[in-house]
Write an enzyme that holds these catalytic residues in place. Structure first.
Site, PDB file in Angstrom:
ATOM      1  N   SER A  85       0.858  -1.191   0.000  1.00 42.67           N
ATOM      2  CA  SER A  85       0.000   0.000   0.000  1.00 42.67           C
ATOM      3  C   SER A  85       0.888   1.232   0.000  1.00 42.67           C
ATOM      4  O   SER A  85       2.045   1.163   0.414  1.00 42.67           O
ATOM      5  CB  SER A  85      -0.859   0.022   1.263  1.00 42.67           C
ATOM      6  OG  SER A  85      -0.066   0.403   2.384  1.00 42.67           O
ATOM      7  N   ASP A  86       0.371   2.364  -0.424  1.00 42.54           N
ATOM      8  CA  ASP A  86       1.112   3.597  -0.163  1.00 42.54           C
ATOM      9  C   ASP A  86       1.028   3.869   1.346  1.00 42.54           C
ATOM     10  O   ASP A  86       0.269   3.226   2.069  1.00 42.54           O
ATOM     11  CB  ASP A  86       0.578   4.769  -0.998  1.00 42.54           C
ATOM     12  CG  ASP A  86       1.657   5.854  -1.166  1.00 42.54           C
ATOM     13  OD1 ASP A  86       2.603   5.901  -0.350  1.00 42.54           O
ATOM     14  OD2 ASP A  86       1.554   6.676  -2.103  1.00 42.54           O
TER      15      ASP A  86
END
Ligand code: BGC
Length: 758
Positions: A279-280
């Protein structure tokens, strides 16, 4: 070979696969959640006040490693610290699973290359690959295993600051640049010595943020996604990228970080991606912020179910709640196990179980390798774009004649600022090693009197940046700076000089993440400074230090020579001196259409025609609707002529390929390089197609007076597109226009048709 929801099984891999299963079988749910969690480790220097509730303080990171609560870290660049933390991980967790270290190695680590948009402007996959191989070598030497790069987001709105991290507006160029970067970072295969895992980001559409405002929502049609925004990701996956990072924002209403369609249907099923997805930063937690997940348990469950293997966490991770989520049935154990397998697999592929530590002495040697500096210098030379070069006293102003120069005035605060010369996304650099434009010219022009005046003070951001928390990122204003007096001093220097080199642009952190702008004007009093220096009558060479197009309407009329040097990196000043004095010849080309004013954006060359009469140049009352400089534009000290565009067949079956050939002749007395570009247009079909699209390019060296023939294949892949009319890929029987030449206005034309046999 791939199993349906899990890791790749490589030929040598029976053993690896068994090892993964053995480990998995011994792991508790909490340990699995730990393996799926990544923490920042900023060290003691960084002020964490901006990240309340963050588990990133040094003590907490160590503690988490020791109890197996975290399987991956980011932001550690000191090899001694990597080893210390790795020892805690290996000795600390019950199963001795080493930690995976990631970092934003965006355009170099210690040796800083030109920023990615500049690398793209080289239109030279080999230079890009070589540059990222150097970045990988330095990173691996200090213990970094994986980079959050390349950023392959197509960017068509220069207000968005992250345009600097990508390859610009075009999917075809973007795909070539993406693949070259992946090859550079990873080498021949994932786990190659001295290389790191590449993590193309941010899947997908992040560059289309509403209003160019970073992180804002994105709404894109399927046709835009398939034809424009997804191709660079597909190219990166095809080149073997081991990781993908999800985007922050909702895509068409569904957050990219829990978007089943994107992460399963497209990435895994259609493209066959077998690596791991991260994920960011905090994007899993943000599923709650979006008003999508109910709470952190729901957020973690839905991200895992969509296939986000690793959560990058700034504050307390949602994946810490995975055990509850499995117990309550919110997510299946199988889905969690699939993520753990992919994370363990990359650790095994990288050989971390066998050699988790780095050699600190060797790291120092690698970071100082002079060959790396040379790669950076050549990359800076090759990425510069000569926007304009008008005659002064009967000949183009550039290149300058070193022998005839007695005095040079170097003007502008960016001309002697190492930080700004490096650009954004650099952290662990030695500013002393960075050659500024001033330094580069002084070194090269030993005999001439090179005088410097900043003229104006650096313009400040109106709001603080998240990057302010890093030490040194917000340099103090120069002490006792008297604006009017400094401007007058710069003018006086220019008046007395043979030539004035003026450097204008944006400061390091006015561009990049969280650095959108509502204007493209030169910040601060730089325009005023430029006009005042030009008014002296001394010939001016304008150097633009930037990562996005800026408003150069005035300069494009009044300044004879304009060279876009981007943020050129560690060897920037040396490369600029090489270019200005003719030791290197500019050959870069713009990877975006350069608008005249912010009111025109977004502006792309691959528009579609519409209402008759088609007069695309007059769509505004108050400004032309053409760009200031077209996509693909870039001059040379040499001059080139394109001729003899031939197509080997006038008509082919839709499944067949047409070969185009074009001759490029260097009509000057200077050796140079030209990027020959090929554009295609489909006249009719199941969707209205762009007026032209880039479908081939090659950067060729052509000696003075010589000719060279360049060949392009126009096959089904170059003609296929996604049509909303049929909600799928189509290959139409149609008539195609072909143009070849020096930029996206290329006029040398040909035509062919395609037919279906049925
Ligand atoms: C950025 C990513 C970056 C990550 C880690 C995020 O804010 O969007 O591109 O890789 O931080 O630094």
């Amino acid at each position: 070979m791939t199993d349906s929801n899990g890791p790749a099984v490589d030929s040598r891999a029976g053993g690896m696969q068994r090892r993964v299963e053995e480990l998995l079988a011994q792991m508790t749910l909490a340990e699995k959640a730990g393996q799926l969690t990544q923490y920042f480790s900023f060290g003691a220097e960084v002020d964490l006040e901006d990240a309340p509730g963050s588990p990133q303080a040094p003590g907490e990171v160590s503690e988490a490693l020791e109890c197996g609560g975290v399987g991956s870290l980011l932001f550690v660049t000191d090899p001694a610290e990597t080893n210390r933390l790795q020892r805690l991980a290996v000795a600390g967790n019950r199963l001795g699973i080493p930690a995976l270290f990631g970092f934003d190695v965006i355009h170099g680590l210690r040796t800083v290359l030109p920023v990615p948009i500049a690398l793209a402007a080289s239109w030279d996959p080999e230079t890009i690959e070589r540059g990222q191989a150097v970045a990988a070598r330095e990173a691996r030497a200090v213990g970094i295993h994986w980079t959050f790069a390349p950023m392959v987001d197509v960017a068509r709105d220069p207000r968005w600051g992250r345009i600097v991290e990508g390859a610009g507006e075009d999917p075809f160029l973007g795909a070539a640049v993406a693949a070259a970067q992946v090859r550079g970072f990873q080498g021949e295969r994932l786990g190659s010595p001295e290389r790191i895992v590449a993590g193309p980001k941010h899947l997908v559409g992040y560059g289309a943020a509403l209003g160019g405002r970073d992180y804002d929502e994105v709404d894109l049609s399927d046709a835009q996604l398939w034809n424009t925004y997804l191709p660079p990701f597909k190219a990166a996956v095809d080149a073997g990228a081991g990781n993908i990072m999800t985007a922050y924002m909702p895509l068409n209403g569904v957050p990219a970080t829990a978007n089943d369609w994107l992460l399963k249907d497209v990435l895994r099923d259609e493209w066959g991606f077998t690596g791991f997805v991260v994920s960011d930063a905090n994007a899993v937690r943000n599923l709650r912020t979006h008003g999508f997940a109910e709470d952190l348990t729901d957020a973690g469950a839905r991200a895992v179910a969509a296939g986000v293997d690793l959560e990058m966490a700034i504050t307390r991770p949602a994946y810490a709640h995975l055990p509850e989520a499995v117990e309550s049935g919110a997510v299946s154990l199988e889905a969690v196990d699939a993520c753990v397998r992919r994370v363990l697999e990359v650790k095994l592929r990288l050989g971390l179980f066998d050699s988790p530590f780095v050699d600190e002495d060797r790291a120092r040697v690698v970071l100082h390798d002079p060959a790396h500096r040379e790669v950076a210098r050549v990359a800076a030379q090759r990425s510069a774009v000569l926007l304009r070069n008008e005659p002064v006293d009967g000949r183009p102003l550039l290149p300058l004649d070193a022998g005839a120069l007695r005095s040079v005035a170097v003007v502008g605060p960016l001309a002697d600022s190492p930080r700004d010369t490096l650009g954004p996304w650099v952290f662990d650099v030695d500013l002393e090693e960075t050659v500024t434009v001033l330094q580069g010219l002084r070194d090269r022009l030993g005999g001439a009197d090179v005088q410097y005046a900043p003229g104006v003070r650096p313009a400040r951001r109106t709001f603080p940046s998240m990057f302010d928390m890093f030490p040194g990122n917000t340099p103090a204003d120069p002490e006792g700076f008297d604006d009017d007096a400094e401007l007058a001093r710069a003018v006086e220097l220019a008046t007395r000089a043979d030539i004035a080199v003026v450097v204008v642009g944006e400061w390091q952190h006015m561009i990049g993440e969280a650095a959108s702008r509502s204007s493209l004007e030169l910040p601060g009093r730089q325009q005023e400074l430029l006009e005042a220096v030009v008014a002296t009558g001394t010939p001016v060479v304008l150097l633009v230090m930037n990562g996005r197009p800026l408003d150069l309407r005035w300069a494009a009329e009044h300044v004879p020579a304009v060279l876009d040097i981007w943020y050129p990196g560690t060897q920037g000043g040396t490369a600029v001196a090489d270019l200005l004095l003719g030791d290197a010849v500019p050959g870069g080309k713009l990877p975006f259409s350069w608008p005249r004013t912010v009111g025109q954006v977004p502006m792309i060359y691959s528009r579609t025609t519409s209402h008759e009469p088609e007069n695309a140049e007059r769509r505004y009352w108050d400004e032309a609707s053409t760009p200031l400089f077209p996509f693909g534009h870039g001059l040379s000290y040499a001059t080139f002529e394109h001729s003899d565009l031939t197509l080997d067949r006038e008509s082919v079956d839709v499944e067949e390929t047409v070969t185009a050939r074009v001759t490029v002749t260097n009509t000057s007395g200077v050796d140079g390089e030209e990027v020959v570009q090929l554009y295609l247009h489909q006249r009719h079909g199941r969707a209205a197609r762009p007026v032209r699209e880039l479908k081939g390019f090659e950067r060729v060296h052509v000696p003075a007076g010589a000719s060279q023939t360049v060949e392009f294949q126009i096959g089904p892949d170059e003609r296929r597109y996604w049509s909303a009319a049929v909600k799928g890929w189509v290959l139409d029987a149609s008539t195609f226009d072909v143009w070849a030449g020096t930029d996206s206005n290329a006029r040398l034309a040909g035509v062919f048709t395609t037919t279906t046999s049925s």
